[in-house]
Structures are given as structure tokens and as C-alpha cells.
Design a protein around this motif. Sequence first.
Motif, mmCIF file in Angstrom:
data_model
loop_
_atom_site.group_PDB
_atom_site.id
_atom_site.type_symbol
_atom_site.label_atom_id
_atom_site.label_comp_id
_atom_site.label_asym_id
_atom_site.label_seq_id
_atom_site.Cartn_x
_atom_site.Cartn_y
_atom_site.Cartn_z
ATOM 1 N N ASN B 256 0.804 -1.226 0.000
ATOM 2 C CA ASN B 256 0.000 0.000 0.000
ATOM 3 C C ASN B 256 0.836 1.273 0.000
ATOM 4 O O ASN B 256 0.377 2.327 0.438
ATOM 5 N N THR B 257 2.082 1.176 -0.431
ATOM 6 C CA THR B 257 2.916 2.380 -0.549
ATOM 7 C C THR B 257 3.490 2.448 -1.964
ATOM 8 O O THR B 257 4.549 2.987 -2.196
ATOM 9 N N ARG B 285 -4.584 -5.071 1.944
ATOM 10 C CA ARG B 285 -3.678 -3.923 1.917
ATOM 11 C C ARG B 285 -3.202 -3.622 3.340
ATOM 12 O O ARG B 285 -3.929 -3.816 4.309
ATOM 13 N N LEU B 286 -1.976 -3.133 3.412
ATOM 14 C CA LEU B 286 -1.374 -2.832 4.716
ATOM 15 C C LEU B 286 -1.809 -1.438 5.163
ATOM 16 O O LEU B 286 -1.669 -0.474 4.411
ATOM 17 N N VAL B 287 -2.313 -1.340 6.381
ATOM 18 C CA VAL B 287 -2.734 -0.034 6.899
ATOM 19 C C VAL B 287 -2.187 0.152 8.319
ATOM 20 O O VAL B 287 -1.921 -0.810 9.038
ATOM 21 N N GLY B 288 -2.048 1.412 8.703
ATOM 22 C CA GLY B 288 -1.600 1.735 10.052
ATOM 23 C C GLY B 288 -2.749 1.648 11.032
ATOM 24 O O GLY B 288 -3.892 1.948 10.691
ATOM 25 N N ALA B 340 -9.746 -1.633 4.293
ATOM 26 C CA ALA B 340 -8.417 -1.039 4.528
ATOM 27 C C ALA B 340 -8.400 0.462 4.278
ATOM 28 O O ALA B 340 -7.729 0.966 3.366
#
Lengths: 99, 422
Positions: B256-257, B285-288, B340
Amino acid sequence: MINPALREKIERRKRLLTGIKEELIDRLRLDFRADEIDDDTFLFGGGLALDSIAAADIIVGLQFRFGVILSEEKILALQTVNTLADFLQTEHAGGFFTN
Amino acid sequence: MLGRLSQVAAFYGKRNSVGWRDGCAVCPVYRSVETEYQKLRQGVTLTDCSHFGHFRLEGPDALRLIDRLSFADPHRLAADRLLPSYALHEDGSLFFEMLVADAGDSYRLMTEGVDPLEVAALLHRLAASRSFEVAIVDETQTQSFIGLNGPYAWELLKDVIGPGVIGLRPLESLSGNQLDGILFALHRVDKAGEYGYLLQVDSDYLIDLWQQLLQVGRRFDIEPVGYEALDLCKLENRLTNIHREARLANHVLELNTRALMRRDRREYLGRAAVEKALSEGVKRRLVGMVLEGERTAQPPLGAGAGVHADGVRVGDIAHLAFSFALGRWLALAFLEADYAYAGLRYRIGDRRGDAGARTVSAPFIVSESLRIRPRQDSYFERGARARLQDGERAFPPKSASVRPHRFQGVLTDRRAYRRTIA
């Protein structure tokens, strides 16, 4: 099945993110689609690798599209599409992104 | 198979513990993660990067080999610049990360995330499969790297090699530098979200250079930091960590970046999987995330804990760490793509318990380095800010309107953070 309240929040966020990405693409004439830019992609340095000239263009674009005035220092500190969305969401709570 | 022992780890001997990175024993912590983190966010620090691999590729097909290997397009690489990229597995997951440099007569690869022996094996396999005319020279044993990170790292280097370092932009290199007769190349790589440099030196002089940097850095209160503090900074700044969350990604696009990719690239490792994901859509997706209510340094949950929405598991925690700057537990989680997005409240749980958490925009914090202007600022003119010494951490808040926190000085704009998690 996503509950309706959560779904509505997600859809609003999606619309805002898409609006920002479309503005970046239009304003900076990027040859990509909005869904090809990830939400946590960095605007400056890495990621989109934009520079201070692009930052000035983004400021104009956000003012035109969202009616928000940002300083160059502020936009450099916001860093990613997602944090830019946070800023707009806060500045315009209940505003444009709810449409 | 026996691993390598970092010269720096050997230099510090039994005083420090060692951990394994990429088949190399290096120090995860020298004093304490908290103290080292504080130094990294406020001053200048040294990091042992002996686990990096280094390869020289020579011959008419060197660029073709890199093109086959690299996720990013190496044809965009300019002289004296570095290209950050990944090597992927055929299924699109991450194999290792690398920096590519064009040295004129050859290309250089600096690799991290896997034992350099595996990198060498892959390079030879790729070259053989296409009958590339290229010489692959593994210089991992003869070239070493030291990381210099911190908001005032540029100032120490200005003392060493002159004011030209101030103009060095991210991913630019400067060769032919000297410190007390020790030659080294300098690469601007912001690995911790602060001003960051890699010093590349002949391995025979690694310890000499390390000691010299400690000597000249004394007036900057320089200290060595292990990879634990560096990993925390990466998490806070949402810089992809090849040893943590990236290891758990099924696919590079889940990170996701994504920097923009050219779709017209020729064959590269993992291309079919990337194209498939692009056409079908990314599934996770990668999320904080920020955990609610947990302000103690004891881990409330473990990596691998599930993320739940309305009782349904929608993701997994990939990296969890306590942020000394924010006084909160931060996480990166792989969530189903439909879930996400930032600003949503979920539950996280495992056998140890459960906690509320919110998805937030990343990066989690604004680095001190973003506020620093090298032509105006100096480590020695930090005004009312207290100098960090011996683990002391008394920073006055920048603004009376901001709730004091013991690591307040780290943040230059907590409002941005508050907007995210409030």
C-alpha cells in the motif's frame, strides 16, 4: 457483509481519496490511473517523488477543487495521500466528501 | 550453515547481545531501545549495516540482468543516483530489497532482507537462464556499510567532508570522501525517516571508520543504535521494513505504498503475479493502526493477532510496537481491501486478550528532520530543548497547548497526528 454505517464511512473515504488522486493526476499530468496510486504512497522524496514545484501545483489544485488553502510547508509535512485526506476531511467535516 | 559475525558486533564483544539479520550476527540493542530511539530522533546515531549484501555486476548484459531482477525500472537510473527496488518471488511476494547504483563501468547492488548468499545464487541463476554476458562479483566480504541517522547527521558529515553534503539529496551518492585517511563513499538513504546516510567502506577499515565517527561525533553525543530502534522509527514513518511486515506480504502490492509503476516493462521476476493482481484487484492492503487505551510498554497482543469488524475477522497484525513518541501501541495490519481505509474502528484480539484499535493514516508521526533547515539550524543551537544525556528525556513541549508527554520533543506537529487518531 459490511454493516451500513461502516460501509458509508468507507465509501466517503474512498470518494475523498479518489478525488485527491484525480486532482494530482490532472494537475501534475501524471500518466496513471487513480487506482494505481496507493493511499500511503509518499508524495515527496520516495513514492511519487514530487518536488517543490509540484507542491505549488498541488496547493493550487486543492484550492480549486476543495476550496482549501494550504501552505507549502504544510503540504510537505502531510507527506502522503492518506494524510492529505485527513487534513481535507478535518477542514471540511461534513462538506464536499459527503456528496 | 554458519553465519557471518559482524565486525562491529565482535568489536563490542560480550557487552552486547546479538541478533541475526540476513545471515549475519549484529547487535539489536546496545543500551536500551528507548534510549537509542531517543538519540535517533534527536541527534546523530551510528548503525551497523554489516548484514547488507554488496554485488558488482560488469559486462554488456549487466543492465539486462538488473532489469530482469528488479521490480523498479533500472533504465530510469541516473549517474550518482540510487534506485530503490525489490526483487520479487515469482508469486509476487518480496524476496529482498535493494539499492541499485550505476558506477559507470559497472552496476552495484546493495541488498537487504535475505542472506547475500541467496542473492548471489539468484543472480547466477538468472544470468545463466538467459545466457547473459555478465560478471557477478560478490563484494559482501570486502565492502561494508555504516548507517548514520538522525536529524543532525548532515551536520556531523559537514564537519567531516565539508558543506557540500548539505546539498546531497535523497538517493544521491558522493564518492571519494575521507575521514582521517579512510576513504568512503556516501549514499543519502533516509532509512529511519530522519536524515540518513550509508557510508560504504573497505571492510578492512570498517572498525577504524566506526571509531573515527564515534570520535568526531562526540560533540554531537553520537551513540550506536541497534536495529530494534531503527525498526521502530521505520514503523512510525511507515517505511517498509523488509524484515518485518514485508516478510508477511503475500504480494508486493499489498504494502500500500506503491510508487508508480510503468506497465510497459519487460519481463521481471514476479511480473505475471503483479499483472494478475493489478487486473483482479489487490485482496489485502497494509494499513496503520493505533491501539486504544494501552499506554504501557507491555505488549497487549502479539503480531499475528486478528483484526475484527463486527465479529468477523478481516485482517491480521503484521508488526506491532510501542511508540515512545506517542505513548501508544502502533501496528501495521493486512486488512481485506474493502476494510483497509483510515478512520475506522476495529477490534484486535488473540489468545492474550483483545483491544480496540483505529485505522490511521501513515506516517504516524512527523519527523524532526522535516523541520530542520541545514543552512539555518544546528545541533548546538536547539534553543530551550534539553540535550539528551545518559537516557534523560526531559523535553519541554513545543506548545503549551499540547499535552506534555515525556517524548514530546520528537513531534513537531502533533496536530497532524491528532487529526488522524482523535
